[in-house]
Design a protein around this motif. Structure first.
Motif, short mmCIF file in Angstrom:
data_model
loop_
_atom_site.label_atom_id
_atom_site.label_comp_id
_atom_site.label_asym_id
_atom_site.label_seq_id
_atom_site.Cartn_x
_atom_site.Cartn_y
_atom_site.Cartn_z
N GLY A 63 0.88 -1.17 -0.11
CA GLY A 63 0.12 0.09 -0.06
C GLY A 63 0.73 1.12 0.17
N GLN A 64 0.24 2.48 0.18
CA GLN A 64 0.75 3.86 0.14
C GLN A 64 0.51 4.32 1.52
OE1 GLN A 64 2.61 4.75 -2.77
NE2 GLN A 64 1.91 2.45 -3.43
N GLN A 65 1.46 5.21 1.72
CA GLN A 65 1.31 6.11 3.05
C GLN A 65 -0.03 6.94 2.82
OE1 GLN A 65 4.60 8.12 4.23
NE2 GLN A 65 3.91 8.92 5.94
N THR A 66 -0.78 7.12 4.00
CA THR A 66 -1.87 7.86 3.84
C THR A 66 -1.88 8.79 5.41
OG1 THR A 66 -3.38 6.45 4.93
CG2 THR A 66 -3.29 6.49 2.23
N GLY A 67 -1.01 8.24 6.42
CA GLY A 67 -1.07 8.50 7.49
C GLY A 67 -1.88 7.72 8.45
N ARG A 68 -2.59 6.73 7.94
CA ARG A 68 -3.14 5.59 8.66
C ARG A 68 -2.55 4.18 8.41
NH1 ARG A 68 -9.54 7.00 6.81
NH2 ARG A 68 -9.53 8.85 7.72
N ASP A 69 -1.05 4.23 9.11
CA ASP A 69 -0.44 3.15 8.54
C ASP A 69 -0.33 2.29 9.62
OD1 ASP A 69 0.34 4.53 6.13
OD2 ASP A 69 1.80 5.71 7.29
N VAL A 70 0.17 1.09 9.39
CA VAL A 70 0.27 -0.15 10.37
C VAL A 70 1.51 -0.99 10.02
CG1 VAL A 70 -0.71 -2.24 10.98
CG2 VAL A 70 -2.08 -0.37 10.21
N MET A 71 2.34 -1.15 11.36
CA MET A 71 3.48 -1.95 11.47
C MET A 71 3.01 -3.37 12.15
SD MET A 71 6.72 -1.44 11.20
CE MET A 71 8.03 -3.03 11.29
N LEU A 72 3.31 -4.10 11.62
CA LEU A 72 3.06 -5.62 12.09
C LEU A 72 4.40 -6.28 12.37
CD1 LEU A 72 0.91 -6.53 9.08
CD2 LEU A 72 0.12 -5.87 11.20
N VAL A 73 4.19 -7.22 13.63
CA VAL A 73 5.52 -7.50 14.31
C VAL A 73 5.12 -8.95 14.53
CG1 VAL A 73 7.03 -7.20 16.09
CG2 VAL A 73 5.97 -5.12 15.43
N HIS A 74 5.70 -10.08 14.18
CA HIS A 74 5.31 -11.35 14.41
C HIS A 74 5.86 -11.72 15.65
CE1 HIS A 74 9.68 -12.61 13.94
NE2 HIS A 74 9.73 -11.64 12.76
N GLY A 75 5.39 -12.99 15.94
CA GLY A 75 5.76 -13.78 17.11
C GLY A 75 7.18 -14.45 17.12
N GLY A 76 7.62 -15.15 18.18
CA GLY A 76 8.86 -15.85 18.24
C GLY A 76 8.97 -17.11 17.40
N GLY A 77 10.11 -17.31 16.57
CA GLY A 77 10.02 -18.25 15.52
C GLY A 77 9.34 -18.22 14.10
N ALA A 78 8.52 -17.09 14.22
CA ALA A 78 7.94 -16.90 13.16
C ALA A 78 8.64 -15.94 12.26
CB ALA A 78 6.56 -16.08 13.48
N HIS A 79 7.80 -15.19 11.23
CA HIS A 79 8.60 -14.28 10.34
C HIS A 79 7.23 -13.53 9.72
CE1 HIS A 79 6.85 -16.90 7.20
NE2 HIS A 79 7.58 -18.11 7.72
N SER A 80 7.75 -12.38 8.87
CA SER A 80 6.97 -11.53 8.38
C SER A 80 5.93 -12.20 7.40
CB SER A 80 7.55 -10.36 7.64
OG SER A 80 8.36 -11.00 6.52
N GLY A 81 6.27 -13.32 6.78
CA GLY A 81 5.30 -14.09 5.95
C GLY A 81 4.11 -14.39 6.68
N TRP A 82 3.98 -14.65 8.13
CA TRP A 82 2.76 -15.01 8.67
C TRP A 82 1.60 -13.73 8.45
CZ3 TRP A 82 2.31 -18.26 13.52
CH2 TRP A 82 3.18 -19.21 13.56
N TRP A 83 2.07 -12.68 8.05
CA TRP A 83 1.19 -11.55 7.82
C TRP A 83 0.71 -11.20 6.22
CZ3 TRP A 83 -0.78 -9.93 12.45
CH2 TRP A 83 0.22 -9.91 13.41
#
Length: 311
Positions: A63-83
């Motif tokens: 997506g594109q920055q609009t000011g309604r942005d989201v940062m996703l942080v995974h759990g232990g042993g996981a990775h960004s692909g879980w999102w």
């Protein structure tokens, strides 16, 4: 202060491992098919990397920055692909980023791990990904503990925090897995397919087939003539040394509890005392992105939209 033991992870099942006030239970209209998951996974993220404390940290964005942005942080042993099936749906209103913490996914490994270093990685990826100052940070399990750690630091600028089934509070608030449920050793598999077949979440829970296959496929790598997990087993030593204070009052805080996850309903009072809201995700295990992703997306959208309306 709460001592956190080993962090639940993707494991090898042969390894012996591997609104302020009353809490709300929300019933969601779950889609009758999972076609939306396949469609969401078809939205390929943009990949990037940034160096933090001498380690290269991989991340992905939608997506594109609009000011309604989201940062996703995974759990232990996981990775960004879980999102990967969650990010595109949240990106309909703003830019979304998800990182691989050091020792996870495609990021570098370190000699040791701690909350401060992982927190620094989240903040640097937030900057590198171009997320706005009103960014909402969403953390699952270990990622939720990191989110709360950053929320307690005024200079971090984390005013909007959503924590997903993270083990906060004492024993009365936690349902931690038995000791045999954690990673204890590594092993190599002769093929990628055999390694993927051993993919298991801890605590044990159901996973939608499309999500399970996608996450498993990005959880393994080739090494020494075989295939093994991407995460560094050393992360669990770092998790065992972690301490987390209870959430501080103020700011915007929401807690999403998997109904059959690893946290007891007693967590509600902890969140309410901090002025936050607590929602139960019906039928969800510890990792709702695996078994109840529609309910997770609906909850995240509802919380973020509510905060936006009060801005």
């Amino acid at each position: 202060m709460t001592a956190i033991g080993s962090e639940p992870a993707v494991v090898d099942d042969d390894a012996g491992t591997g609104a302020k006030g009353e809490s709300t239970r929300v019933t969601f209209q779950i889609p009758s098919t999972t076609d939306w998951i396949v469609e969401a996974l078809g939205h390929q993220p943009d990949l990037g990397a940034v160096t933090v404390g001498g380690a290269q940290i991989a991340f992905r964005t939608w997506g594109q920055q609009t000011g309604r942005d989201v940062m996703l942080v995974h759990g232990g042993g996981a990775h960004s692909g879980w999102w990967d099936h969650i990010g595109p749906l949240l990106a309909e209103r703003g830019r979304v980023a998800a990182l691989d913490l050091s020792g996870h996914g495609d990021s570098d490994h370190r000699g040791q791990y701690d909350m401060a270093q992982w927190g620094a990685e989240v903040l640097e990826v937030r900057r590198a990904a171009g997320l706005g100052p009103a960014c909402t940070v969403v953390g699952h399990s270990l990622g939720g503990l990191i989110t709360l750690y950053l929320r307690d630091k005024e200079e971090a600028g984390v005013d909007r925090a959503i924590v997903v089934d993270s083990p906060i509070g004492g024993p009365e608030a936690q349902k931690l897995p038995e000791a045999g449920g954690f990673v204890s050793r590594r092993r190599l598999y002769p093929s990628r397919e055999q390694a993927m077949a051993r993919f298991r979440p801890v605590p044990a829970q159901a996973s939608l087939p499309e999500v399970h296959e996608h996450v498993a496929s990005d959880s393994v790598r080739q090494k020494d003539g075989g295939w093994t997990w991407k995460f560094d087993a050393g992360i669990f030593g770092g998790a065992a040394r972690m301490r987390t204070t209870l959430p501080r009052p103020g700011g915007r805080l929401a807690y999403l509890r998997g109904e059959i996850g690893m946290v007891r309903p007693a967590v509600r009072s902890i969140i309410e005392q901090a002025g936050g809201i607590c929602l139960d995700l019906p039928g969800a295990g510890h990792a709702p992105m695996l078994d109840q992703p529609a309910a997770l997306v609906a909850s995240l959208r509802a919380v973020i939209a509510g905060w936006d309306q009060r801005s």
